[in-house]
Design a protein around this motif. Structure first.
Motif, mmCIF file in Angstrom:
data_model
loop_
_atom_site.group_PDB
_atom_site.id
_atom_site.type_symbol
_atom_site.label_atom_id
_atom_site.label_comp_id
_atom_site.label_asym_id
_atom_site.label_seq_id
_atom_site.Cartn_x
_atom_site.Cartn_y
_atom_site.Cartn_z
ATOM 1 N N THR A 11 7.032 15.196 -5.496
ATOM 2 C CA THR A 11 7.050 13.882 -4.853
ATOM 3 C C THR A 11 5.879 13.759 -3.886
ATOM 4 N N SER A 12 5.705 14.761 -3.053
ATOM 5 C CA SER A 12 4.623 14.735 -2.060
ATOM 6 C C SER A 12 3.258 14.638 -2.715
ATOM 7 N N SER A 13 3.088 15.321 -3.834
ATOM 8 C CA SER A 13 1.806 15.305 -4.536
ATOM 9 C C SER A 13 1.468 13.900 -5.044
ATOM 10 N N VAL A 14 2.427 13.255 -5.670
ATOM 11 C CA VAL A 14 2.201 11.902 -6.193
ATOM 12 C C VAL A 14 2.030 10.918 -5.041
ATOM 13 N N LEU A 15 2.835 11.060 -4.016
ATOM 14 C CA LEU A 15 2.741 10.181 -2.857
ATOM 15 C C LEU A 15 1.384 10.333 -2.170
ATOM 16 N N LEU A 16 0.909 11.545 -2.037
ATOM 17 C CA LEU A 16 -0.400 11.781 -1.433
ATOM 18 C C LEU A 16 -1.507 11.113 -2.244
ATOM 19 N N ALA A 17 -1.419 11.192 -3.560
ATOM 20 C CA ALA A 17 -2.423 10.541 -4.417
ATOM 21 C C ALA A 17 -2.421 9.030 -4.188
ATOM 22 N N LEU A 18 -1.236 8.446 -4.061
ATOM 23 C CA LEU A 18 -1.139 6.998 -3.824
ATOM 24 C C LEU A 18 -1.698 6.633 -2.447
ATOM 25 N N LEU A 19 -1.365 7.418 -1.454
ATOM 26 C CA LEU A 19 -1.853 7.134 -0.101
ATOM 27 C C LEU A 19 -3.362 7.344 -0.004
ATOM 28 N N THR A 20 -3.882 8.300 -0.738
ATOM 29 C CA THR A 20 -5.332 8.511 -0.789
ATOM 30 C C THR A 20 -6.009 7.305 -1.427
ATOM 31 N N ASP A 21 -5.415 6.785 -2.503
ATOM 32 C CA ASP A 21 -5.931 5.566 -3.134
ATOM 33 C C ASP A 21 -5.940 4.407 -2.142
ATOM 34 N N ALA A 22 -4.876 4.280 -1.367
ATOM 35 C CA ALA A 22 -4.781 3.195 -0.382
ATOM 36 C C ALA A 22 -5.861 3.356 0.689
ATOM 37 N N ALA A 23 -6.055 4.583 1.150
ATOM 38 C CA ALA A 23 -7.074 4.841 2.164
ATOM 39 C C ALA A 23 -8.481 4.561 1.638
ATOM 40 N N ALA A 24 -8.652 4.711 0.320
ATOM 41 C CA ALA A 24 -9.955 4.452 -0.296
ATOM 42 C C ALA A 24 -10.173 2.962 -0.569
ATOM 43 N N GLY A 25 -9.189 2.140 -0.212
ATOM 44 C CA GLY A 25 -9.357 0.696 -0.349
ATOM 45 C C GLY A 25 -8.585 0.049 -1.481
ATOM 46 N N ARG A 26 -7.814 0.822 -2.218
ATOM 47 C CA ARG A 26 -7.010 0.219 -3.287
ATOM 48 C C ARG A 26 -5.946 -0.662 -2.660
ATOM 49 N N LYS A 27 -5.920 -1.906 -3.073
ATOM 50 C CA LYS A 27 -5.002 -2.865 -2.463
ATOM 51 C C LYS A 27 -3.804 -3.200 -3.352
ATOM 52 N N GLU A 28 -3.951 -3.063 -4.635
ATOM 53 C CA GLU A 28 -2.887 -3.426 -5.563
ATOM 54 C C GLU A 28 -2.200 -2.179 -6.111
ATOM 55 N N PHE A 29 -0.887 -2.161 -6.028
ATOM 56 C CA PHE A 29 -0.096 -1.075 -6.587
ATOM 57 C C PHE A 29 0.904 -1.658 -7.572
ATOM 58 N N THR A 30 1.252 -0.872 -8.569
ATOM 59 C CA THR A 30 2.229 -1.320 -9.554
ATOM 60 C C THR A 30 3.610 -1.382 -8.902
ATOM 61 N N VAL A 31 4.530 -2.030 -9.563
ATOM 62 C CA VAL A 31 5.906 -2.083 -9.072
ATOM 63 C C VAL A 31 6.462 -0.667 -8.967
ATOM 64 N N SER A 32 6.186 0.166 -9.945
ATOM 65 C CA SER A 32 6.675 1.548 -9.934
ATOM 66 C C SER A 32 6.099 2.333 -8.754
ATOM 67 N N GLU A 33 4.838 2.139 -8.476
ATOM 68 C CA GLU A 33 4.208 2.831 -7.349
ATOM 69 C C GLU A 33 4.806 2.360 -6.023
ATOM 70 N N ARG A 34 5.006 1.055 -5.880
ATOM 71 C CA ARG A 34 5.617 0.529 -4.654
ATOM 72 C C ARG A 34 7.057 1.022 -4.513
ATOM 73 N N THR A 35 7.750 1.139 -5.633
ATOM 74 C CA THR A 35 9.124 1.647 -5.622
ATOM 75 C C THR A 35 9.154 3.062 -5.069
ATOM 76 N N LEU A 36 8.256 3.909 -5.554
ATOM 77 C CA LEU A 36 8.217 5.291 -5.078
ATOM 78 C C LEU A 36 7.886 5.348 -3.585
ATOM 79 N N ILE A 37 6.894 4.614 -3.161
ATOM 80 C CA ILE A 37 6.503 4.624 -1.743
ATOM 81 C C ILE A 37 7.670 4.169 -0.870
ATOM 82 N N PHE A 38 8.314 3.092 -1.269
ATOM 83 C CA PHE A 38 9.436 2.560 -0.491
ATOM 84 C C PHE A 38 10.570 3.577 -0.441
#
Length: 140
Positions: A11-38
């Motif tokens: 979980t932490s590994s996937v979450l870190l990848a998503l947060l790294t994407d966000a820090a790099a400026g990615r603004k759009e996440f899929t519903v599945s990605e937002r579900t995991l983060i939430f």
């Protein structure tokens, strides 16, 4: 009660990848990605006993969203507790008893008979498989 040691490694590994994407400026996440983060944020708040703070002023909408998220990842018992919390919240006057309600919900969720961390990890693993680049097959 056993102390929570945090999200599973997967979980932490996937979450870190998503947060790294966000820090790099990615603004759009899929519903599945937002579900995991939430799910990760909410579950961490429950297990760290900071749910009242996490819910903040949007308590009702956050509980509704959490119910949908945990239902989507297969944590039906958690979804049921969250639904009951929404009903209880409707009976309270604004802020009257909110802290007690959140504390009671935390206690109930912390001892729930459902492998929530495992379900979140499985969801994260499925999500990471979806994110893998697809190799094109060579046709002969």
């Amino acid at each position: 009660m056993i102390a929570w040691s945090g999200h599973h490694r997967q979980t932490s590994s996937v979450l870190l990848a998503l947060l790294t994407d966000a820090a790099a400026g990615r603004k759009e996440f899929t519903v599945s990605e937002r579900t995991l983060i939430f799910a990760c944020e909410f579950w961490a708040a429950v297990m760290n006993r900071t749910l009242a703070h996490h819910l903040g002023r949007n308590t009702s909408s956050r509980l509704r969203a959490a119910e949908q998220v945990f239902s989507a990842i297969g944590a039906q018992n958690v979804a049921t507790v969250l639904r009951q919390g929404q009903l209880e919240l409707q009976k309270l006057s604004p802020q009257a008893g909110f802290q007690q309600m959140a504390a009671g919900m935390e206690a109930c969720l912390a001892r729930i008979d459902e492998p929530v961390d495992n379900l979140i990890a499985l969801y994260a693993i499925d999500l990471s498989c979806e994110r893998l680049p697809r190799r094109k097959r060579k046709h002969s």
